[in-house]
Write an enzyme that holds these catalytic residues in place. Structure first.
Site, PDB file in Angstrom:
ATOM      1  N   LEU A   1       0.630  -1.196   0.258  1.00 43.42           N
ATOM      2  CA  LEU A   1       0.196   0.122   0.187  1.00 43.42           C
ATOM      3  C   LEU A   1       0.871   1.062  -0.077  1.00 43.42           C
ATOM      4  O   LEU A   1       0.552   1.775  -0.795  1.00 43.42           O
ATOM      5  CB  LEU A   1      -0.773  -0.323   1.454  1.00 43.42           C
ATOM      6  CG  LEU A   1      -2.109   1.163   1.603  1.00 43.42           C
ATOM      7  CD1 LEU A   1      -2.366   1.792   0.598  1.00 43.42           C
ATOM      8  CD2 LEU A   1      -2.331   1.102   2.771  1.00 43.42           C
TER       9      LEU A   1
ATOM     10  N   GLU B   1       0.984  -0.497  10.269  1.00 43.86           N
ATOM     11  CA  GLU B   1      -0.613   0.026  10.004  1.00 43.86           C
ATOM     12  C   GLU B   1      -1.293   1.271  10.429  1.00 43.86           C
ATOM     13  O   GLU B   1      -1.739   0.612  11.432  1.00 43.86           O
ATOM     14  CB  GLU B   1      -0.920  -1.393  10.581  1.00 43.86           C
ATOM     15  CG  GLU B   1      -0.047  -2.297  10.025  1.00 43.86           C
ATOM     16  CD  GLU B   1      -1.014  -3.686   9.923  1.00 43.86           C
ATOM     17  OE1 GLU B   1      -1.964  -3.787  10.132  1.00 43.86           O
ATOM     18  OE2 GLU B   1      -0.658  -4.800   9.750  1.00 43.86           O
TER      19      GLU B   1
ATOM     20  N   GLY C   1      20.231  -3.073  33.644  1.00 47.63           N
ATOM     21  CA  GLY C   1      21.620  -2.214  33.602  1.00 47.63           C
ATOM     22  C   GLY C   1      22.276  -2.080  32.646  1.00 47.63           C
ATOM     23  O   GLY C   1      21.518  -1.928  31.341  1.00 47.63           O
TER      24      GLY C   1
ATOM     25  N   GLN D   1      16.127  -0.742  31.852  1.00 47.02           N
ATOM     26  CA  GLN D   1      16.690   0.110  32.541  1.00 47.02           C
ATOM     27  C   GLN D   1      17.057  -1.405  34.016  1.00 47.02           C
ATOM     28  O   GLN D   1      17.973  -0.650  35.226  1.00 47.02           O
ATOM     29  CB  GLN D   1      15.675   0.936  33.253  1.00 47.02           C
ATOM     30  CG  GLN D   1      16.398   1.904  33.915  1.00 47.02           C
ATOM     31  CD  GLN D   1      17.170   2.715  33.513  1.00 47.02           C
ATOM     32  OE1 GLN D   1      17.641   2.655  32.648  1.00 47.02           O
ATOM     33  NE2 GLN D   1      17.900   3.035  34.547  1.00 47.02           N
TER      34      GLN D   1
ATOM     35  N   ALA E   1       3.292   8.304  -0.739  1.00 51.18           N
ATOM     36  CA  ALA E   1       2.006   8.174   0.218  1.00 51.18           C
ATOM     37  C   ALA E   1       2.064   6.967   1.035  1.00 51.18           C
ATOM     38  O   ALA E   1       2.480   5.942   1.143  1.00 51.18           O
ATOM     39  CB  ALA E   1       1.030   8.243  -0.904  1.00 51.18           C
TER      40      ALA E   1
ATOM     41  N   SER F   1       1.048   7.645   5.636  1.00 52.92           N
ATOM     42  CA  SER F   1      -0.666   8.038   6.841  1.00 52.92           C
ATOM     43  C   SER F   1      -0.910   8.512   5.092  1.00 52.92           C
ATOM     44  O   SER F   1      -2.929   8.004   4.957  1.00 52.92           O
ATOM     45  CB  SER F   1       0.281   8.669   7.523  1.00 52.92           C
ATOM     46  OG  SER F   1       1.402   8.142   7.834  1.00 52.92           O
TER      47      SER F   1
HETATM   48  C1  LIG Z   1       9.290  -2.235   8.719  1.00 47.20           C
HETATM   49  C2  LIG Z   1       8.223  -1.630   8.427  1.00 47.20           C
HETATM   50  C3  LIG Z   1       7.257  -2.607   7.442  1.00 47.20           C
HETATM   51  C4  LIG Z   1       5.506  -1.857   6.797  1.00 47.20           C
HETATM   52  N1  LIG Z   1       5.369  -2.986   6.351  1.00 47.20           N
HETATM   53  C5  LIG Z   1       4.272  -2.691   5.383  1.00 47.20           C
HETATM   54  C6  LIG Z   1       3.830  -3.286   4.703  1.00 47.20           C
HETATM   55  O1  LIG Z   1       3.299  -4.969   4.626  1.00 47.20           O
HETATM   56  N2  LIG Z   1       2.790  -2.816   3.776  1.00 47.20           N
HETATM   57  C7  LIG Z   1       2.213  -1.665   2.828  1.00 47.20           C
HETATM   58  O2  LIG Z   1       1.778  -0.856   2.709  1.00 47.20           O
HETATM   59  N3  LIG Z   1       3.762  -0.355   4.385  1.00 47.20           N
HETATM   60  C8  LIG Z   1       4.093  -1.033   4.976  1.00 47.20           C
HETATM   61  N4  LIG Z   1       4.401   0.091   5.909  1.00 47.20           N
HETATM   62  C9  LIG Z   1       5.015   0.966   5.778  1.00 47.20           C
HETATM   63  C10 LIG Z   1       3.857   1.944   7.073  1.00 47.20           C
HETATM   64  O3  LIG Z   1       2.654   1.088   6.936  1.00 47.20           O
HETATM   65  C11 LIG Z   1       4.071   3.208   6.779  1.00 47.20           C
HETATM   66  O4  LIG Z   1       5.646   3.488   7.162  1.00 47.20           O
HETATM   67  C12 LIG Z   1       3.292   4.418   7.776  1.00 47.20           C
HETATM   68  O5  LIG Z   1       2.255   4.196   7.676  1.00 47.20           O
HETATM   69  C13 LIG Z   1       3.720   5.756   7.921  1.00 47.20           C
HETATM   70  O6  LIG Z   1       3.795   6.098   6.460  1.00 47.20           O
HETATM   71  P1  LIG Z   1       4.913   7.074   6.428  1.00 47.20           P
HETATM   72  O7  LIG Z   1       6.354   6.337   6.654  1.00 47.20           O
HETATM   73  O8  LIG Z   1       4.622   6.994   5.017  1.00 47.20           O
HETATM   74  O9  LIG Z   1       4.817   8.129   6.957  1.00 47.20           O
HETATM   75  P2  LIG Z   1       4.598   9.847   6.379  1.00 47.20           P
HETATM   76  O10 LIG Z   1       3.299   9.143   6.798  1.00 47.20           O
HETATM   77  O11 LIG Z   1       5.297  10.339   5.968  1.00 47.20           O
HETATM   78  O12 LIG Z   1       4.140  10.353   8.364  1.00 47.20           O
HETATM   79  C14 LIG Z   1       5.427  10.483   9.126  1.00 47.20           C
HETATM   80  C15 LIG Z   1       5.009  11.846  10.534  1.00 47.20           C
HETATM   81  O13 LIG Z   1       3.668  12.670  10.231  1.00 47.20           O
HETATM   82  C16 LIG Z   1       2.687  11.951  10.981  1.00 47.20           C
HETATM   83  N5  LIG Z   1       1.361  12.293  10.335  1.00 47.20           N
HETATM   84  C17 LIG Z   1       1.392  12.351   9.362  1.00 47.20           C
HETATM   85  N6  LIG Z   1      -0.499  12.596   8.833  1.00 47.20           N
HETATM   86  C18 LIG Z   1      -0.938  12.905  10.117  1.00 47.20           C
HETATM   87  C19 LIG Z   1      -1.903  13.543  10.504  1.00 47.20           C
HETATM   88  N7  LIG Z   1      -2.722  13.751   8.998  1.00 47.20           N
HETATM   89  N8  LIG Z   1      -1.843  13.880  11.745  1.00 47.20           N
HETATM   90  C20 LIG Z   1      -0.845  13.626  12.605  1.00 47.20           C
HETATM   91  N9  LIG Z   1       0.415  13.120  11.751  1.00 47.20           N
HETATM   92  C21 LIG Z   1       0.398  13.107  10.837  1.00 47.20           C
HETATM   93  C22 LIG Z   1       2.821  10.513  11.192  1.00 47.20           C
HETATM   94  O14 LIG Z   1       2.448  10.083  12.271  1.00 47.20           O
HETATM   95  C23 LIG Z   1       4.346  10.612  11.104  1.00 47.20           C
HETATM   96  O15 LIG Z   1       4.203  10.592  12.521  1.00 47.20           O
HETATM   97  C24 LIG Z   1       5.891  -0.907   6.827  1.00 47.20           C
HETATM   98  C25 LIG Z   1       6.567   0.103   7.316  1.00 47.20           C
HETATM   99  C26 LIG Z   1       8.058  -1.250   8.210  1.00 47.20           C
HETATM  100  C27 LIG Z   1       8.511   0.384   9.285  1.00 47.20           C
END
Ligand SMILES: Cc1cc2nc3c(=O)[nH]c(=O)nc-3n(C[C@H](O)[C@H](O)[C@H](O)COP(=O)(O)OP(=O)(O)OC[C@H]3O[C@@H](n4cnc5c(N)ncnc54)[C@H](O)[C@@H]3O)c2cc1C
Length: 387
Positions: free
Chosen positions: A128, A367, A343, A340, A133, A135
């Site tokens: 996804l 997620e 230690g 913690q 893209a 969040s």
């Molecule tokens: C180890 C790992 C495995 C993963 N596996 C999968 C997978 O199998 N399939 C898949 O599709 N994705 C996967 N992901 C992706 C994961 O779902 C996304 O990283 C996550 O949804 C956040 O998106 P982003 O990294 O683009 O951060 P961003 O969306 O860019 O967010 C950056 C910061 O801004 C904040 N933010 C963004 N929008 C808002 C808002 N409207 N209000 C307040 N704060 C906001 C976020 O909370 C975050 O702190 C994986 C990620 C990791 C690290």
């Protein structure tokens, strides 16, 4: 034993015990090395397949155990308590790679893919997130245009769990370029080896280091119409539903990590002596243990409650978000305290709690980040306008 364990059915208890046994006997001894080397837990996956753990909530008619989401959460918890990378592999395979086909797929798709996924003949994954893209998944740039009887998919995904090892990857793509925002997105089931579908760089990560996280590229991938999941342009709605349920799994992952860290800290505190007595007899340490227990038990209540609501066919999205948010943040607090209590030894790789701390962080991100969970919970409470 948690009082919640008393309310389990025989089947749920059996699945929990099966997961516990294999986790402790086989996954635990391999976890340290797998984390250090970033090696995918192939042997653990094979074992989970053998024990039927890759199809726990899958209906029996499609080859699963038909045991429901609580049984799945219990298995997740047990496996995460010793090897979170293996548990994340299981979560992505089940919640993201398999359940969308059951929930939204055609009968033909279910017959074709689900029995193989449930048996572990193939692993599932779900793409996804894109570089631009996460969040804001409605901002999907991957496109699928109609051509002849099917579609041609172009674009890229990132952070896709399991995809190097997966036989199927469900991906989202924009099918209606005129539609605004999250509209006009569809989901497709891609098979490994489709021409133009390539798996890119494996990410080197802070935690969950043995799990597989990769980029995906789609260059003119010809996808037959039969691979469209559900209806065209309904993909956004599907993945929102998928994530609601997936959050129970990530909550259980966080809960398992926290329980594992608590167990290690408790055992250590009882045998480590300082000032002539075990450190567990120092009130400051005992208080930390008490706070950890409260976090773990509260997480367990929230996660089991969300799972039970889902099984009863009642609304559960809000509860899944609450459980995931609380359990993820609780896991950070608990693993921090575990270090913690140990230690200096807690800071050392060999004592493992530092791995639990690094692994726990993913639960606040994957997620739906904690910030997104708060938006979901506030929206459910206040309504969309907040007034
Ligand atoms: C180890 C790992 C495995 C993963 N596996 C999968 C997978 O199998 N399939 C898949 O599709 N994705 C996967 N992901 C992706 C994961 O779902 C996304 O990283 C996550 O949804 C956040 O998106 P982003 O990294 O683009 O951060 P961003 O969306 O860019 O967010 C950056 C910061 O801004 C904040 N933010 C963004 N929008 C808002 C808002 N409207 N209000 C307040 N704060 C906001 C976020 O909370 C975050 O702190 C994986 C990620 C990791 C690290």
């Amino acid at each position: 034993m948690s009082s919640l364990a008393l309310d389990l059915t025989e089947e749920q208890a059996l699945i929990r015990d099966t997961a516990r046994e294999v986790a402790r006997a086989e996954f635990a001894p391999r976890a340290l090395k797998a984390d250090e080397t970033g090696t995918f837990p192939t042997e653990n996956v094979r074992k989970m397949a053998e024990l039927g753990l890759l199809g726990i909530p899958v209906p029996q008619e499609y080859g699963g155990a038909g045991a429901g989401v609580l049984a799945f959460a219990l298995a997740m918890e047990e496996i995460a308590s010793v090897c979170a990378s293996t548990a994340l592999t299981l979560a992505a395979h089940t919640s993201l790679g398999t359940m969308p086909i059951i929930d939204f797929g055609s009968e033909e798709q279910k017959r074709k893919y689900v029995p193989r996924l449930a048996a572990g003949e193939i692993l599932g994954s779900y793409g996804l997130t894109e570089p631009g893209a996460g969040s804001d998944a409605g901002g999907t740039q991957t496109k699928a245009r109609r051509e002849g009887e099917g579609y041609v998919v172009d674009g890229a995904k990132c952070f896709c769990t399991n995809a190097s090892y997966a036989g199927t990857t469900i991906v989202t793509a924009k099918t209606d370029l005129t539609a605004q925002g999250s509209r006009g997105i569809s989901a497709f089931i891609l098979e490994k080896g489709m021409p133009g579908f390539t798996v890119g760089k494996k990410e080197d990560k802070l935690g969950m280091r043995a799990s597989d996280t990769v980029q995906l590229r789609f260059e003119g991938v010809k996808v037959p119409a039969g691979q469209l999941l559900g209806k065209e342009n309904e993909g956004f709605h599907y993945f929102m539903k998928t994530l609601d349920s997936g959050r129970i799994g990530i909550g259980a992952l966080a809960l398992g990590i926290a329980q594992g860290a608590l167990d290690k800290a408790t055992a250590y505190a009882k045998q480590r002596k300082a000032f002539g007595k075990p450190i567990s007899q120092l009130q400051a340490v005992a208080n930390m243990i008490a706070d950890m227990v409260v976090d773990v038990e509260a997480s367990r209540h929230l996660i089991y409650q969300a799972a039970r609501l889902k099984e009863e066919g009642r609304p559960y999205g809000r509860e899944a978000s609450i459980g995931k948010l609380f359990a993820s943040e609780a896991a950070m607090r608990v693993t921090d305290k575990a270090i913690q209590i140990l230690g200096g030894y807690g800071y050392m790789q060999e004592y493992e709690v530092e791995r639990y701390y690094r692994d726990a962080k993913l639960c606040e991100i994957g997620e739906g980040t904690s910030e997104i969970q708060r938006i979901v919970i506030a929206r459910e409470t206040l309504g969309r306008t907040g007034s």
